[in-house]
Each structure stands twice: as structure tokens, then as C-alpha cells.
Scaffold this motif. Structure first.
Motif, mmCIF file in Angstrom:
data_model
loop_
_atom_site.group_PDB
_atom_site.id
_atom_site.type_symbol
_atom_site.label_atom_id
_atom_site.label_comp_id
_atom_site.label_asym_id
_atom_site.label_seq_id
_atom_site.Cartn_x
_atom_site.Cartn_y
_atom_site.Cartn_z
ATOM 1 N N ALA A 141 -2.607 4.165 5.543
ATOM 2 C CA ALA A 141 -1.278 3.633 5.830
ATOM 3 C C ALA A 141 -0.643 4.406 6.977
ATOM 4 O O ALA A 141 -0.817 5.614 7.114
ATOM 5 N N LEU A 142 0.081 3.686 7.811
ATOM 6 C CA LEU A 142 0.922 4.246 8.863
ATOM 7 C C LEU A 142 2.332 3.754 8.585
ATOM 8 O O LEU A 142 2.566 2.541 8.541
ATOM 9 N N PHE A 143 3.288 4.665 8.388
ATOM 10 C CA PHE A 143 4.587 4.227 7.877
ATOM 11 C C PHE A 143 5.693 5.220 8.240
ATOM 12 O O PHE A 143 5.431 6.396 8.488
ATOM 13 N N PRO A 144 6.950 4.729 8.291
ATOM 14 C CA PRO A 144 8.102 5.643 8.412
ATOM 15 C C PRO A 144 8.304 6.369 7.103
ATOM 16 O O PRO A 144 8.323 5.746 6.041
ATOM 17 N N LEU A 173 0.831 -1.204 0.000
ATOM 18 C CA LEU A 173 0.000 0.000 0.000
ATOM 19 C C LEU A 173 0.864 1.252 0.000
ATOM 20 O O LEU A 173 0.611 2.202 -0.741
ATOM 21 N N VAL A 174 1.906 1.259 0.839
ATOM 22 C CA VAL A 174 2.805 2.415 0.872
ATOM 23 C C VAL A 174 3.423 2.638 -0.500
ATOM 24 O O VAL A 174 3.541 3.767 -0.980
ATOM 25 N N LEU A 175 3.816 1.558 -1.179
ATOM 26 C CA LEU A 175 4.394 1.682 -2.511
ATOM 27 C C LEU A 175 3.412 2.319 -3.484
ATOM 28 O O LEU A 175 3.768 3.200 -4.265
ATOM 29 N N TYR A 209 0.944 9.197 9.000
ATOM 30 C CA TYR A 209 -0.299 8.458 8.771
ATOM 31 C C TYR A 209 -0.991 9.123 7.594
ATOM 32 O O TYR A 209 -1.138 10.354 7.552
ATOM 33 N N LEU A 210 -1.427 8.315 6.626
ATOM 34 C CA LEU A 210 -2.027 8.868 5.423
ATOM 35 C C LEU A 210 -3.328 8.158 5.087
ATOM 36 O O LEU A 210 -3.449 6.947 5.239
ATOM 37 N N GLN A 211 -4.290 8.936 4.634
ATOM 38 C CA GLN A 211 -5.558 8.419 4.126
ATOM 39 C C GLN A 211 -5.830 9.073 2.790
ATOM 40 O O GLN A 211 -5.849 10.305 2.684
#
Length: 381
Positions: free
Chosen positions: A104-107, A6-8, A90-92
Motif C-alpha cells: 500500500a501507498l497511502f497518506p 487494503l489500508v484499512l 509505503y508499506l509491504q
């Protein structure tokens, strides 16, 4: 694994804001007129100077403290400057997908900085960190960042040698970095960055010569791609950026850039402006560019890219920004424009800490709007 995928996808869609460069909002609003008062980089961005650290500790944070390296616990020798940026997000993102919004929650960032001064007037600067890319499959990752994915998870976005006798006056710089252009906003998703050769990882190997004074600055650059590691922007060409400052509260500038690849070309130019209105504690910023793109021998099209926004400073260490954008991929063809509206809150509660809340809506003509919400936590050493 689903979260990594998802981050990708989100990175590929360009919905994750750029690793922070510099905030032009601080220019004029804090009493400074030059970006290189707070940054070692003569054009602004990157590792901050002792002046910048002192300002972050004494003036720019809601609650004052020590803005020095490691909160002042370690005193470095004068010839050495170090730093680091760590950022989680954190992104929506809702683009009307039947499966609902992507979350997504990510570095987001892990960069380290080092600057070594030698022979009094020379310095070597290095930025190194982890790539925002998680796929293991082989292959290229797009025209903006064309190194094979399996080559490395680590990257040095910037590394350069700088000659400068003093903060004011001429300089020469050579290495990997963006050729100075336009407003130099921190957010890479803005069209005046994303579509003008300044997207994620598009740094080129560049040689810049320039002059920086309190009332004006000029930067002239030539650049080539990194053909050894095939990382960064693919274009080769030249760029120019100049800014003239007025009464310590305003600046107007012009920019031009020519970029050429094996099968295409991009010529662009525009103007930008900044104005700080002290009684209203408000900064206004605008930029407009015309871009001619096409193949080397084939037809071309003219594009228009624009940005206009205002930032209000209601409280110490807090700013609120609202800005609009427009990208028209062919000004001779109707219904080829995409408009975006953004709202952003930046809060610097203590030195070394920043919270960012960003809401963004993009709407191509005749299509459903895409909505993005992003929350960041940023810590720097």
C-alpha cells in the motif's frame, strides 16, 4: 477502492506505526536532559518549542537550515505557537498469505497544532487532523477506538489546558491526552505501547499533576473515557510515572497504571531505563512491565511485556536503531509468547524533513513469522 480497503486491513492489523509523538533517542544524546526542553508538553511529545526548532535547524539535521515555523518566513507572536505534521508512507506486509504480501501507498498523517498562552502561566493546546480510517460502513471500529465510523473523518487526538509557571517546577494539565507512562516511544506498534493502553487513538480525558526538574520528574494522572463522542480509550483509572536522571547521560524510572472498563480490568507496572554512551555515540533503552488482566469478577492472567534496543548516531542527522520485543500473554502457560525484531533508519536531511525506513519481523511461538517493511516521508511546518 481496493487500495482503501487494503489500508484499512493494515490499520486493523496494527502494522502502521504510530503518529509521531516524541523521540526519546534525542534525550541525553543531544545534551538535553528533559523532554520538555524541546516540547511544550511537560511530559514530551507534540508541538515543539523554539528551543526544539533551533536545535532541529542547527544541530539535528544533516544540512543546517531554519527550523522555525514555515522555515522562518513568518514570525508568530510570543503567545501563539503553530505547527503541522504531514506524513506519507509505503508499506509491504507479508504474513504468509497465499496471495502474497500486502502492499500500500497511502497518506499516513495530517495533523495541525495550535497553542495559545494567556494570563502568563496558562496555555491551551489543540491537535486536530484526519482519522486514519476509510470505511464507510456503520459500526464500531474496535475496543481501542470505539466511535462509530460514520461519525466523522476528523478527530482531535489532543486538546488540553495547562497551568505551569515555568519550564521547571509544578504543573497541572487537564484535557485529552495519554497519561505519561514508560519510555513514551513514537512507534505505537511496539508492545510496550500497543498492549499497555497506548495504541492508536487511545487517548483518554486525563487530569495530570506533576513536577519537572533537571534531575527528575514525576507525573500522577487520573483518566476517564470520552463517553460523549465515544472516541479514544475505553478505560478509566489512574497512572503514575517517575524518572530520575543521572549525570546528564542516564535515566531510570518506574511506571504504574490501572485501567477499568465495564467488564474488565488491567493493572500494570514496570521499570524503564536509558543510557547514552558518548564515546560510542550509542543510546541504550529498556522497558519491562508486568500486566494483570481479567474480568472484574472472573479469573485473571499475568502478562509480561518487554523492550530492549540500542540506537547509534553514525552521522549528523542520522540514526540507526535495532530493538527486540517480547509479549507473553500468560506467563504461566508455555508457548504464549510473541517475539519481534526491528531495524530502523531515521534520517533528518534538512530541517522540517525526515525519512524513516523500518523493517519488522514478528513471530508468535509455533507460527510463521510476519514481516513488515515501511518507508515514511515526514514533513513538519
Amino acid at each position: 477502492m481496493r487500495r482503501l480497503a487494503l489500508v484499512l486491513v493494515l490499520l486493523a492489523l496494527g502494522v502502521v506505526p504510530r503518529v509521531a509523538q516524541a523521540y526519546p533517542q534525542w534525550q541525553f544524546s543531544t545534551g538535553t536532559t528533559r523532554c520538555n526542553q524541546c516540547h511544550f508538553n511537560p511530559a514530551g511529545g507534540g508541538l515543539i518549542t523554539e528551543y526544539g526548532r533551533d536545535a532541529a535547524g542547527d544541530e539535528l539535521s544533516t544540512f543546517p537550515g531554519d527550523g522555525g515555523f514555515l522555515h522562518g518566513k513568518v514570525e508568530l507572536p510570543r503567545w501563539l505557537a503553530l505547527g503541522a505534521d504531514l506524513r506519507a508512507a509505503y508499506l509491504q506486509h507479508d504474513a504468509g498469505n497465499p496471495d502474497g504480501a500486502l502492499k500500500a501507498l497511502f497518506p499516513m498523517q495530517a495533523d495541525a497544532y495550535a497553542r495559545v498562552t494567556f494570563l502568563d502561566q496558562f496555555s491551551l493546546a489543540l491537535t486536530a487532523g484526519i482519522r486514519g480510517q476509510t470505511r464507510k460502513a456503520s459500526g464500531d471500529i474496535g475496543p481501542d477506538n470505539f466511535r462509530p465510523e460514520t461519525a466523522s473523518r476528523f478527530v482531535s487526538r489532543e486538546h488540553y489546558l495547562l497551568w505551569r509557571a515555568a519550564a521547571l517546577g509544578p504543573y497541572l494539565r487537564a484535557g485529552r491526552f495519554y497519561a505519561p507512562y514508560g519510555l513514551r516511544l513514537a512507534e505505537h506498534t511496539t508492545y510496550v505501547r500497543r498492549d499497555l493502553g497506548y495504541n492508536l487513538q487511545q487517548e483518554t480525558y486525563t487530569f495530570s499533576a506533576g513536577m519537572v526538574q533537571n534531575g527528575w520528574e514525576l507525573h500522577v494522572s487520573g483518566f476517564v473515557p470520552d463517553d460523549l463522542l465515544r472516541s479514544g480509550g475505553e478505560e478509566k483509572g489512574a497512572a503514575l510515572m517517575g524518572e530520575y536522571r543521572i549525570a546528564g547521560i542516564a535515566g531510570v524510572g518506574i511506571s504504574g497504571r490501572m485501567g477499568i472498563t465495564d467488564d474488565g480490568r488491567r493493572y500494570q507496572g514496570g521499570t524503564f531505563g536509558k543510557l547514552y554512551i558518548e564515546p560510542l555515540k550509542t543510546m541504550l533503552m529498556v522497558e519491562g512491565d508486568i500486566v494483570n488482566v481479567g474480568s472484574k469478577s472472573g479469573p485473571s492472567s499475568n502478562q509480561a511485556v518487554g523492550y530492549a534496543g540500542l540506537t547509534v548516531f553514525p552521522l549528523r542527522g542520522v540514526w540507526l536503531s535495532v530493538y527486540g520485543e517480547r509479549l507473553q500473554t500468560d506467563i504461566s502457560v508455555r508457548d504464549t509468547a510473541t517475539n519481534a525484531v526491528n531495524g530502523q533508519l531515521n534520517w533528518f536531511p534538512f530541517p522540517h524533513f525526515e525519512f524513516v525506513l523500518l523493517g519488522r519481523m514478528q513471530k508468535p511461538t509455533g507460527q510463521e513469522a510476519a514481516k513488515t517493511l515501511l518507508l515514511q516521508l515526514h514533513y513538519y511546518l
